[in-house]
Design a protein around this motif. Structure first.
Motif, PDB file in Angstrom:
ATOM      1  N   GLY A   1     -15.328  -4.423  -0.456  1.00  0.00           N
ATOM      2  CA  GLY A   1     -15.047  -3.520  -1.563  1.00  0.00           C
ATOM      3  C   GLY A   1     -13.574  -3.413  -1.893  1.00  0.00           C
ATOM      4  N   ARG A   2     -13.288  -3.285  -3.181  1.00  0.00           N
ATOM      5  CA  ARG A   2     -11.921  -3.116  -3.663  1.00  0.00           C
ATOM      6  C   ARG A   2     -11.876  -1.918  -4.593  1.00  0.00           C
ATOM      7  N   ILE A   3     -10.750  -1.239  -4.590  1.00  0.00           N
ATOM      8  CA  ILE A   3     -10.569  -0.100  -5.485  1.00  0.00           C
ATOM      9  C   ILE A   3      -9.101  -0.029  -5.893  1.00  0.00           C
ATOM     10  N   CYS A   4      -8.865   0.484  -7.084  1.00  0.00           N
ATOM     11  CA  CYS A   4      -7.509   0.723  -7.559  1.00  0.00           C
ATOM     12  C   CYS A   4      -7.346   2.222  -7.747  1.00  0.00           C
ATOM     13  N   VAL A   5      -6.327   2.784  -7.127  1.00  0.00           N
ATOM     14  CA  VAL A   5      -6.005   4.205  -7.288  1.00  0.00           C
ATOM     15  C   VAL A   5      -4.769   4.276  -8.174  1.00  0.00           C
ATOM     16  N   VAL A   6      -4.882   4.989  -9.277  1.00  0.00           N
ATOM     17  CA  VAL A   6      -3.761   5.126 -10.207  1.00  0.00           C
ATOM     18  C   VAL A   6      -3.068   6.449  -9.933  1.00  0.00           C
ATOM     19  N   GLY A   7      -1.806   6.350  -9.563  1.00  0.00           N
ATOM     20  CA  GLY A   7      -1.003   7.524  -9.231  1.00  0.00           C
ATOM     21  C   GLY A   7      -0.770   7.585  -7.738  1.00  0.00           C
ATOM     22  N   ALA A   8       0.493   7.502  -7.324  1.00  0.00           N
ATOM     23  CA  ALA A   8       0.839   7.474  -5.909  1.00  0.00           C
ATOM     24  C   ALA A   8       1.463   8.785  -5.437  1.00  0.00           C
ATOM     25  N   GLY A   9       1.183   9.861  -6.170  1.00  0.00           N
ATOM     26  CA  GLY A   9       1.622  11.180  -5.718  1.00  0.00           C
ATOM     27  C   GLY A   9       0.795  11.615  -4.516  1.00  0.00           C
ATOM     28  N   PHE A  10       0.810  12.890  -4.204  1.00  0.00           N
ATOM     29  CA  PHE A  10       0.112  13.370  -3.012  1.00  0.00           C
ATOM     30  C   PHE A  10      -1.371  13.019  -3.036  1.00  0.00           C
ATOM     31  N   MET A  11      -2.076  13.334  -4.118  1.00  0.00           N
ATOM     32  CA  MET A  11      -3.519  13.076  -4.163  1.00  0.00           C
ATOM     33  C   MET A  11      -3.833  11.586  -4.161  1.00  0.00           C
ATOM     34  N   GLY A  12      -3.057  10.793  -4.890  1.00  0.00           N
ATOM     35  CA  GLY A  12      -3.274   9.349  -4.871  1.00  0.00           C
ATOM     36  C   GLY A  12      -3.069   8.772  -3.483  1.00  0.00           C
ATOM     37  N   CYS A  13      -2.080   9.287  -2.782  1.00  0.00           N
ATOM     38  CA  CYS A  13      -1.799   8.863  -1.415  1.00  0.00           C
ATOM     39  C   CYS A  13      -2.992   9.185  -0.504  1.00  0.00           C
ATOM     40  N   VAL A  14      -3.533  10.384  -0.635  1.00  0.00           N
ATOM     41  CA  VAL A  14      -4.689  10.791   0.176  1.00  0.00           C
ATOM     42  C   VAL A  14      -5.909   9.940  -0.178  1.00  0.00           C
ATOM     43  N   ILE A  15      -6.182   9.777  -1.456  1.00  0.00           N
ATOM     44  CA  ILE A  15      -7.363   9.022  -1.897  1.00  0.00           C
ATOM     45  C   ILE A  15      -7.266   7.564  -1.441  1.00  0.00           C
ATOM     46  N   ALA A  16      -6.110   6.945  -1.611  1.00  0.00           N
ATOM     47  CA  ALA A  16      -5.924   5.553  -1.187  1.00  0.00           C
ATOM     48  C   ALA A  16      -6.149   5.403   0.317  1.00  0.00           C
ATOM     49  N   THR A  17      -5.607   6.326   1.089  1.00  0.00           N
ATOM     50  CA  THR A  17      -5.742   6.268   2.545  1.00  0.00           C
ATOM     51  C   THR A  17      -7.185   6.508   2.966  1.00  0.00           C
ATOM     52  N   LEU A  18      -7.862   7.404   2.300  1.00  0.00           N
ATOM     53  CA  LEU A  18      -9.264   7.684   2.620  1.00  0.00           C
ATOM     54  C   LEU A  18     -10.139   6.465   2.346  1.00  0.00           C
ATOM     55  N   TYR A  19      -9.958   5.810   1.208  1.00  0.00           N
ATOM     56  CA  TYR A  19     -10.726   4.597   0.919  1.00  0.00           C
ATOM     57  C   TYR A  19     -10.385   3.491   1.919  1.00  0.00           C
ATOM     58  N   ALA A  20      -9.115   3.362   2.272  1.00  0.00           N
ATOM     59  CA  ALA A  20      -8.708   2.358   3.262  1.00  0.00           C
ATOM     60  C   ALA A  20      -9.367   2.647   4.607  1.00  0.00           C
ATOM     61  N   ARG A  21      -9.511   3.907   4.937  1.00  0.00           N
ATOM     62  CA  ARG A  21     -10.182   4.291   6.183  1.00  0.00           C
ATOM     63  C   ARG A  21     -11.610   3.757   6.205  1.00  0.00           C
ATOM     64  N   HIS A  22     -12.238   3.728   5.061  1.00  0.00           N
ATOM     65  CA  HIS A  22     -13.627   3.284   4.967  1.00  0.00           C
ATOM     66  C   HIS A  22     -13.749   1.781   4.718  1.00  0.00           C
ATOM     67  N   GLY A  23     -12.643   1.052   4.867  1.00  0.00           N
ATOM     68  CA  GLY A  23     -12.691  -0.396   4.831  1.00  0.00           C
ATOM     69  C   GLY A  23     -12.390  -1.051   3.503  1.00  0.00           C
ATOM     70  N   TYR A  24     -12.092  -0.276   2.505  1.00  0.00           N
ATOM     71  CA  TYR A  24     -11.800  -0.857   1.194  1.00  0.00           C
ATOM     72  C   TYR A  24     -10.399  -1.458   1.162  1.00  0.00           C
ATOM     73  N   ALA A  25     -10.250  -2.528   0.389  1.00  0.00           N
ATOM     74  CA  ALA A  25      -8.930  -3.051   0.046  1.00  0.00           C
ATOM     75  C   ALA A  25      -8.476  -2.227  -1.154  1.00  0.00           C
ATOM     76  N   VAL A  26      -7.381  -1.510  -0.997  1.00  0.00           N
ATOM     77  CA  VAL A  26      -6.933  -0.561  -2.017  1.00  0.00           C
ATOM     78  C   VAL A  26      -5.636  -1.051  -2.661  1.00  0.00           C
ATOM     79  N   THR A  27      -5.596  -1.014  -3.978  1.00  0.00           N
ATOM     80  CA  THR A  27      -4.347  -1.222  -4.699  1.00  0.00           C
ATOM     81  C   THR A  27      -3.926   0.147  -5.212  1.00  0.00           C
ATOM     82  N   LEU A  28      -2.730   0.547  -4.844  1.00  0.00           N
ATOM     83  CA  LEU A  28      -2.184   1.842  -5.259  1.00  0.00           C
ATOM     84  C   LEU A  28      -1.156   1.575  -6.341  1.00  0.00           C
ATOM     85  N   CYS A  29      -1.391   2.100  -7.525  1.00  0.00           N
ATOM     86  CA  CYS A  29      -0.564   1.785  -8.684  1.00  0.00           C
ATOM     87  C   CYS A  29       0.178   3.023  -9.190  1.00  0.00           C
TER      88      CYS A  29
END
Length: 91
Positions: free
Chosen positions: A16-44
């Motif tokens: 699985g891949r996901i793109c999180v738009v916005g690297a502020g606090f919530m984007g940081c949390v969301i990206a890390t949470l998806y990465a925890r579940h094994g996703y390849a995350v692009t943080l933009c």
């Protein structure tokens, strides 16, 4: 680890891949949470400083999900900061 955690700790089928738009606090949390579940995350984000500081800001978040330093490193490694949204969403 609970059965639910074990279920979600395995990588998604098909890589699985996901793109999180916005690297502020919530984007940081969301990206890390998806990465925890094994996703390849692009943080933009268009703010370079937010992308450059992602790992430092996300380390405590990842550490709250796992006390294993190898797992924390793996979570952070699954996130790729990228300034270009069109590149982040390309297949």
């Amino acid at each position: 680890m609970s059965p639910l955690d074990k279920r979600f700790a395995t990588p998604p089928a098909g890589g699985g891949r996901i793109c999180v738009v916005g690297a502020g606090f919530m984007g940081c949390v969301i990206a890390t949470l998806y990465a925890r579940h094994g996703y390849a995350v692009t943080l933009c984000d268009e703010v370079p400083a937010l992308l450059e500081s992602y790992r430092d800001r996300a380390r405590p978040i990842a550490a709250s999900f796992s006390s294993d330093s190898c797992e924390v490193k793996a979570m952070l490694a699954r996130v790729t900061p990228l300034a270009d949204l069109s590149g982040a969403t390309a297949s």
